[in-house]
Enzyme design. Structure first.
Site, PDB file in Angstrom:
ATOM      1  N   ASP A  70       0.832  -1.203   0.000  1.00  0.00           N
ATOM      2  CA  ASP A  70       0.000   0.000   0.000  1.00  0.00           C
ATOM      3  C   ASP A  70       0.874   1.264   0.000  1.00  0.00           C
ATOM      4  OD1 ASP A  70      -2.305   1.440  -0.002  1.00  0.00           O
ATOM      5  OD2 ASP A  70      -2.717   1.222   2.134  1.00  0.00           O
TER       6      ASP A  70
ATOM      7  N   ASN B 144       1.365   3.377  -2.956  1.00  0.00           N
ATOM      8  CA  ASN B 144       1.893   3.835  -4.252  1.00  0.00           C
ATOM      9  C   ASN B 144       1.301   5.175  -4.656  1.00  0.00           C
ATOM     10  OD1 ASN B 144       3.168   1.384  -4.406  1.00  0.00           O
ATOM     11  ND2 ASN B 144       1.698   0.472  -5.813  1.00  0.00           N
TER      12      ASN B 144
ATOM     13  N   TRP C  43       2.726   8.022  -2.628  1.00  0.00           N
ATOM     14  CA  TRP C  43       4.117   8.261  -3.027  1.00  0.00           C
ATOM     15  C   TRP C  43       4.152   9.153  -4.272  1.00  0.00           C
ATOM     16  CZ3 TRP C  43       7.113   7.613  -7.307  1.00  0.00           C
ATOM     17  CH2 TRP C  43       8.501   7.713  -7.122  1.00  0.00           C
TER      18      TRP C  43
ATOM     19  N   HIS D  85       2.580   3.277  -8.996  1.00  0.00           N
ATOM     20  CA  HIS D  85       2.491   1.823  -9.219  1.00  0.00           C
ATOM     21  C   HIS D  85       3.721   1.323  -9.977  1.00  0.00           C
ATOM     22  CE1 HIS D  85      -1.397   1.998  -7.497  1.00  0.00           C
ATOM     23  NE2 HIS D  85      -2.002   2.562  -8.513  1.00  0.00           N
TER      24      HIS D  85
ATOM     25  N   GLU E  67     -11.964  -5.128  -5.178  1.00  0.00           N
ATOM     26  CA  GLU E  67     -12.579  -3.803  -4.966  1.00  0.00           C
ATOM     27  C   GLU E  67     -11.867  -2.696  -5.762  1.00  0.00           C
ATOM     28  OE1 GLU E  67     -11.753  -5.912  -2.330  1.00  0.00           O
ATOM     29  OE2 GLU E  67     -13.838  -6.604  -2.260  1.00  0.00           O
TER      30      GLU E  67
ATOM     31  N   TRP F  51     -11.546  -2.349  -8.797  1.00  0.00           N
ATOM     32  CA  TRP F  51     -12.280  -1.971 -10.019  1.00  0.00           C
ATOM     33  C   TRP F  51     -12.990  -0.645  -9.818  1.00  0.00           C
ATOM     34  CZ3 TRP F  51     -11.165  -4.488 -14.310  1.00  0.00           C
ATOM     35  CH2 TRP F  51     -10.763  -5.817 -14.243  1.00  0.00           C
TER      36      TRP F  51
ATOM     37  N   ARG G 123     -11.802   2.045  -8.706  1.00  0.00           N
ATOM     38  CA  ARG G 123     -10.903   3.205  -8.866  1.00  0.00           C
ATOM     39  C   ARG G 123     -11.170   3.902 -10.205  1.00  0.00           C
ATOM     40  NH1 ARG G 123      -5.279   2.479  -5.791  1.00  0.00           N
ATOM     41  NH2 ARG G 123      -6.201   1.682  -3.887  1.00  0.00           N
TER      42      ARG G 123
ATOM     43  N   LEU H 241      11.918 -19.886  -5.060  1.00  0.00           N
ATOM     44  CA  LEU H 241      10.921 -19.035  -4.396  1.00  0.00           C
ATOM     45  C   LEU H 241       9.616 -19.097  -5.182  1.00  0.00           C
ATOM     46  CD1 LEU H 241      10.362 -16.618  -2.303  1.00  0.00           C
ATOM     47  CD2 LEU H 241      10.903 -15.130  -4.214  1.00  0.00           C
TER      48      LEU H 241
ATOM     49  N   ILE I  34      -6.739  -5.381   7.248  1.00  0.00           N
ATOM     50  CA  ILE I  34      -6.397  -6.505   6.381  1.00  0.00           C
ATOM     51  C   ILE I  34      -6.971  -6.328   4.969  1.00  0.00           C
ATOM     52  CG2 ILE I  34      -6.943  -8.983   6.090  1.00  0.00           C
ATOM     53  CD1 ILE I  34      -4.511  -8.385   7.873  1.00  0.00           C
TER      54      ILE I  34
HETATM   55  C1  FPP Z   1      -2.031   0.152  -3.249  1.00  0.00           C
HETATM   56  O1  FPP Z   1      -1.540   1.455  -3.200  1.00  0.00           O
HETATM   57  C2  FPP Z   1      -1.435  -0.544  -4.367  1.00  0.00           C
HETATM   58  C3  FPP Z   1      -2.125  -1.083  -5.402  1.00  0.00           C
HETATM   59  C4  FPP Z   1      -3.591  -1.042  -5.511  1.00  0.00           C
HETATM   60  C5  FPP Z   1      -1.435  -1.717  -6.518  1.00  0.00           C
HETATM   61  C6  FPP Z   1      -0.210  -2.499  -6.137  1.00  0.00           C
HETATM   62  C7  FPP Z   1       0.565  -2.748  -7.355  1.00  0.00           C
HETATM   63  C8  FPP Z   1       1.891  -2.711  -7.418  1.00  0.00           C
HETATM   64  C9  FPP Z   1       2.819  -2.539  -6.301  1.00  0.00           C
HETATM   65  C10 FPP Z   1       2.528  -2.851  -8.724  1.00  0.00           C
HETATM   66  C11 FPP Z   1       2.911  -4.268  -8.919  1.00  0.00           C
HETATM   67  C12 FPP Z   1       1.818  -4.893  -9.567  1.00  0.00           C
HETATM   68  C13 FPP Z   1       1.912  -5.650 -10.622  1.00  0.00           C
HETATM   69  C14 FPP Z   1       1.208  -5.163 -11.785  1.00  0.00           C
HETATM   70  C15 FPP Z   1       2.651  -6.919 -10.628  1.00  0.00           C
HETATM   71  P1  FPP Z   1      -2.563   2.642  -3.301  1.00  0.00           P
HETATM   72  O2  FPP Z   1      -2.724   2.982  -4.754  1.00  0.00           O
HETATM   73  O3  FPP Z   1      -3.842   2.271  -2.622  1.00  0.00           O
HETATM   74  O4  FPP Z   1      -1.816   3.781  -2.553  1.00  0.00           O
HETATM   75  P2  FPP Z   1      -2.465   4.919  -1.663  1.00  0.00           P
HETATM   76  O5  FPP Z   1      -3.054   4.250  -0.462  1.00  0.00           O
HETATM   77  O6  FPP Z   1      -1.304   5.768  -1.326  1.00  0.00           O
HETATM   78  O7  FPP Z   1      -3.476   5.624  -2.510  1.00  0.00           O
END
Ligand code: FPP
Length: 243
Positions: free
Chosen positions: A16, A18, A21, A33, A63, A65, A67, A127, A184
């Site tokens: 969580d 991205n 950031w 992402h 969930e 979808w 966004r 792995l 969770i």
């Molecule tokens: C949550 O951060 C993250 C996601 C919904 C996507 C996670 C995906 C990746 C780390 C990329 C790797 C994925 C692949 C395609 C293999 P958020 O967007 O909810 O962040 P926020 O809480 O800061 O808004």
């Protein structure tokens, strides 16, 4: 069930943060992402190096979808591109890729990419990387129950376990969530029943090898009891008062 292992066999991660950031840098959320893929690549490598055997990551929830459409299509595209780009390297590092989730809602391009990645890496043993995509813990329990019902099988803990999407690996020892939230969010509801939980304020793109080492070091201090008493787990006189 006895003394804690210093290195968890199976780590699961809610990646969580991205979006935050990226927003803090005045970038579009998808840029976060993309940075998240870099963090995931490093995390996979470090897990292999320290002896973690299974890594399960939450990449797209049932969930998600809801966004904005451009973010959803950006994540789909990112998955397709990341698969094409990363699979050869993962293959050479002995990583076996599994996709966990409902593939029926995904485009043919993405489904083909997933199937290809799984087929190419099928013999790898260093792995296991489970990528939860279009996944939800409730979806998993429901699909497992529906499959048993369709086959006329009794629903028991054992039969459900075998019908779940993560039946090929043991339950996670450690569940990590980055980004500061302490919930969770429909991740591994069944399999995480006895997992140790670790929350960090670090945003996923900032989660590096040192951050993973810190999570593992924290895990190594935990006493896992699986419903037993401290004395049963550690022997008389060694019990620590851990709730
Ligand atoms: C949550 O951060 C993250 C996601 C919904 C996507 C996670 C995906 C990746 C780390 C990329 C790797 C994925 C692949 C395609 C293999 P958020 O967007 O909810 O962040 P926020 O809480 O800061 O808004």
């Amino acid at each position: 069930m006895s003394a804690p292992r210093a290195i968890p066999h199976h780590i699961a991660i809610v990646m969580d943060g991205n979006g935050r950031w990226a927003t803090r840098r005045y970038l579009p959320r998808v840029a976060g992402h993309k940075k998240g893929v870099d963090a995931l690549r490093n995390c996979v490598r470090h897990c292999g190096d320290v002896g973690v055997k299974v890594l399960t990551v939450f990449a797209f929830s049932s969930e998600n979808w809801n966004r904005p459409p451009e973010e959803v299509s950006g994540l789909m595209e990112l998955l397709a591109v990341a698969l094409a780009r990363e699979v050869p390297q993962l293959q050479s590092e002995g990583v076996r890729i599994h996709f966990v989730g409902d593939r029926s809602g995904l485009s043919e391009k993405v489904r083909n990419g997933l199937a290809h990645a799984e087929a190419v890496t099928a013999a790898n043993q260093r792995l296991v990387l489970n990528i939860c995509f279009n996944y939800g813990g409730r979806w998993d329990i429901a699909q497992a129950a529906a499959r048993l019902a369709a086959r006329g099988e009794a629903i028991t803990e054992l039969s459900l376990n075998r019908a779940m999407a993560l039946a090929h690996v043991p339950d996670p020892d450690l569940v990590i969530r980055t980004g500061g939230e302490m919930r969770i969010s429909n991740f591994l509801l069944w399999q995480g029943a006895y997992s140790e939980l670790y929350f960090t304020d670090k945003l996923w793109p900032e989660f590096d090898a040192a951050a993973l080492d810190a999570a593992i070091a924290d895990y190594a201090k935990r006493e896992r009891r699986f419903g037993r008493t401290s004395e049963q787990v550690t022997g008389p006189g060694h019990g620590r008062k851990v709730a």
